[in-house]
Scaffold this active site. Structure first.
Site, PDB file in Angstrom:
ATOM      1  N   ASP A 140      39.802  43.664  48.227  1.00  0.00           N
ATOM      2  CA  ASP A 140      39.767  44.523  47.041  1.00  0.00           C
ATOM      3  C   ASP A 140      39.227  45.917  47.358  1.00  0.00           C
ATOM      4  O   ASP A 140      39.447  46.856  46.602  1.00  0.00           O
ATOM      5  CB  ASP A 140      38.923  43.883  45.943  1.00  0.00           C
ATOM      6  CG  ASP A 140      39.641  42.728  45.264  1.00  0.00           C
ATOM      7  OD1 ASP A 140      40.868  42.612  45.438  1.00  0.00           O
ATOM      8  OD2 ASP A 140      38.978  41.936  44.568  1.00  0.00           O
ATOM      9  N   SER A 169      45.484  32.968  49.689  1.00  0.00           N
ATOM     10  CA  SER A 169      44.463  33.214  48.675  1.00  0.00           C
ATOM     11  C   SER A 169      43.325  32.216  48.796  1.00  0.00           C
ATOM     12  O   SER A 169      43.558  31.005  48.866  1.00  0.00           O
ATOM     13  CB  SER A 169      45.053  33.127  47.270  1.00  0.00           C
ATOM     14  OG  SER A 169      44.040  33.289  46.290  1.00  0.00           O
ATOM     15  N   LYS A 226      33.009  40.470  37.859  1.00  0.00           N
ATOM     16  CA  LYS A 226      34.172  39.778  37.294  1.00  0.00           C
ATOM     17  C   LYS A 226      34.339  38.392  37.930  1.00  0.00           C
ATOM     18  O   LYS A 226      34.600  37.401  37.244  1.00  0.00           O
ATOM     19  CB  LYS A 226      35.426  40.632  37.506  1.00  0.00           C
ATOM     20  CG  LYS A 226      36.726  39.993  36.993  1.00  0.00           C
ATOM     21  CD  LYS A 226      37.825  41.024  36.832  1.00  0.00           C
ATOM     22  CE  LYS A 226      38.385  41.507  38.149  1.00  0.00           C
ATOM     23  NZ  LYS A 226      39.462  40.615  38.664  1.00  0.00           N
ATOM     24  N   ARG A 244      53.138  36.370  42.108  1.00  0.00           N
ATOM     25  CA  ARG A 244      52.064  36.141  43.071  1.00  0.00           C
ATOM     26  C   ARG A 244      52.051  34.679  43.537  1.00  0.00           C
ATOM     27  O   ARG A 244      52.423  33.771  42.805  1.00  0.00           O
ATOM     28  CB  ARG A 244      50.718  36.554  42.458  1.00  0.00           C
ATOM     29  CG  ARG A 244      50.660  38.050  42.193  1.00  0.00           C
ATOM     30  CD  ARG A 244      49.372  38.476  41.526  1.00  0.00           C
ATOM     31  NE  ARG A 244      48.231  38.315  42.415  1.00  0.00           N
ATOM     32  CZ  ARG A 244      46.978  38.624  42.067  1.00  0.00           C
ATOM     33  NH1 ARG A 244      46.727  39.082  40.836  1.00  0.00           N
ATOM     34  NH2 ARG A 244      45.982  38.477  42.916  1.00  0.00           N
ATOM     35  N   LYS A 264      41.894  46.075  33.105  1.00  0.00           N
ATOM     36  CA  LYS A 264      41.979  44.757  33.742  1.00  0.00           C
ATOM     37  C   LYS A 264      40.616  44.316  34.264  1.00  0.00           C
ATOM     38  O   LYS A 264      40.253  43.139  34.174  1.00  0.00           O
ATOM     39  CB  LYS A 264      42.997  44.793  34.876  1.00  0.00           C
ATOM     40  CG  LYS A 264      43.153  43.480  35.625  1.00  0.00           C
ATOM     41  CD  LYS A 264      44.253  43.579  36.657  1.00  0.00           C
ATOM     42  CE  LYS A 264      44.280  42.366  37.570  1.00  0.00           C
ATOM     43  NZ  LYS A 264      44.587  41.114  36.879  1.00  0.00           N
ATOM     44  N   GLN A 310      41.479  31.698  46.363  1.00  0.00           N
ATOM     45  CA  GLN A 310      41.407  31.090  45.030  1.00  0.00           C
ATOM     46  C   GLN A 310      41.983  29.680  45.009  1.00  0.00           C
ATOM     47  O   GLN A 310      41.608  28.874  44.160  1.00  0.00           O
ATOM     48  CB  GLN A 310      42.112  31.980  44.008  1.00  0.00           C
ATOM     49  CG  GLN A 310      41.382  33.296  43.764  1.00  0.00           C
ATOM     50  CD  GLN A 310      42.188  34.283  42.939  1.00  0.00           C
ATOM     51  OE1 GLN A 310      43.349  34.022  42.599  1.00  0.00           O
ATOM     52  NE2 GLN A 310      41.603  35.417  42.630  1.00  0.00           N
TER      53      GLN A 310
END
Length: 399
Positions: free
Chosen positions: A288, A152, A19, A111, A385, A154
């Site tokens: 995760d 994060s 993903k 978030r 998801k 990200q």
């Protein structure tokens, strides 16, 4: 979903496409000079959100083929519940002339976005809020920026992608989940993006070339079935590359520390049950894996402590979600600020609450396979998801 316990599991599966790499490849294809092909992409709720996002920015997407616009255009991005889509879209919107609105569903609005928002504002973007929904008005100018990445990774990856468009120096402060940054850099290399780095300071030069990019197999979703092998027998997952930089490859080291037998091939991993003993582990770089690691700790002899820095900011508060569910199956568990203390034993069947979190649903389904008595998993739709075929593959593994 009712899950009845089994005596043993032995089998093999093909790994799902990654993903994380799929997200990165589609966003880079948006920025490329010419048409790109994404081979072996993962299509799930999160990656479909990314496909919709790059279409909103002007790309034409026909399955695996992406035709980029001459210049990305502002628009409206609905990120569903995909944090990756929301954060990468927010960063890239900073490089577009105009106003882009970005929103998402449910938990995604809660978030964190603050580190990324501050960095974009420092670069000259106008941003309406520190959380979704937010509007981004660009373009930013090429320059240098520091980003607080303690919540994060990200935030960093999004700015690196922005750098591939406008040119940017990015300094990542206190980055968590650092392997995900390495995944971003590896995908950028596949699309011909040039950059220099010193530690977690980067200089990214503008320019993205077309690519024919093949998405590798995913260690993250494979971890649930590899965990089943560690608990109940032997499981082999094919299409997992040994030299990958994915964050959840570290899950294999954790399994070995627990006492499972792990065999790494050039393109597969096989895990076999062993005498499982308690461990203390910080999985901040691969958070995760926390739910399935907590499940393995629930079966290991002794008291384990599993921690990670950002567990409470995921699709659910994963510390709380796993504490609730492990307590329901009779496991002694103590909630910590950043993780769980778990006394191993033999879980019993119970009604499981997924908290609408795909990884909680998958992890507790694996836990149920060895419990005393059947378990009921509520709201199994959440697995769409990231892994729509999870329960089909679980049935296939069970024969």
């Amino acid at each position: 979903m009712i899950i009845t316990p089994v005596d043993e599991i032995r089998g093999e599966l093909e790994a799902l496409p990654s993903k994380s790499y799929t997200h990165r490849a589609y966003f880079l294809a948006l920025l490329a000079e010419e048409e790109s092909t994404i081979e072996n992409p993962l299509f799930c709720d999160d990656t479909l959100a990314t496909v919709s996002a790059i279409r909103a920015f002007g790309a034409e997407v026909n399955g695996k083929t992406v035709s980029p616009p001459e210049e990305p255009s502002p628009g409206f991005v609905y990120a569903r519940e995909s944090g990756t889509t929301a954060r990468f879209s927010t960063a890239l919107a900073g490089g577009i002339n105009g106003r882009t609105l970005i929103d998402g569903a449910r938990r995604l609005r809660e978030r964190p976005m603050d580190g990324l928002v501050k960095a974009l504002k420092d670069l000259g973007a106008g941003i309406s809020s520190s959380h979704l929904p937010l509007a981004v008005k660009g373009p930013v100018k090429s320059g240098k920026v520091s980003v607080d990445a303690s919540k994060s990774s990200q935030f960093v990856s999004g700015l690196l992608l922005l750098g591939a468009k406008v040119g940017l120096k990015v300094e990542a402060m206190n980055p968590v989940s650092r392997p995900y940054i390495e995944m971003t850099l590896r995908t950028m290399e596949a699309f011909g993006v040039e950059f220099e780095r010193e530690g977690f300071s980067f200089e990214v030069y503008p320019g993205v070339r077309r690519a024919k990019y093949r998405v590798p197999g995913d260690y993250s979703t494979a971890s649930f079935f590899l965990g089943a092998g560690a608990l109940y027998g032997k499981v082999r997952i094919n299409n997992l590359l040994r030299d990958d930089v994915q964050a959840d490859i570290a899950f294999l080291d954790a399994l070995e520390e627990f006492g499972a037998k792990v065999r790494r091939g050039s393109d597969y991993v096989e895990v076999e049950r062993g005498e499982l003993k308690a461990i203390t582990l910080d999985c901040s770089d691969f958070p995760d894996s926390f739910p399935i690691l907590a499940v393995i700790a629930a079966y290991a002899e002794g008291k384990s402590v599993i921690r990670a820095k950002q567990l409470r900011f995921k699709e659910s508060d994963r510390v709380r979600a796993m504490a609730v569910n492990l307590s329901r199956v009779g496991v002694k568990v103590r909630e910590l600020g950043d993780g769980l203390e778990i006394e191993g034993g033999r879980p019993r069947g119970a009604r499981i609450e997924t908290f609408k979190d795909h990884r909680i649903a998958m992890a507790m389904s694996i836990a149920a396979l060895g419990a005393e008595g059947p378990s009921v998993i509520e709201d199994t739709e959440s697995v769409s998801k990231s892994y729509p075929g999870f329960f089909d593959d679980l049935r296939r593994l069970l024969g």
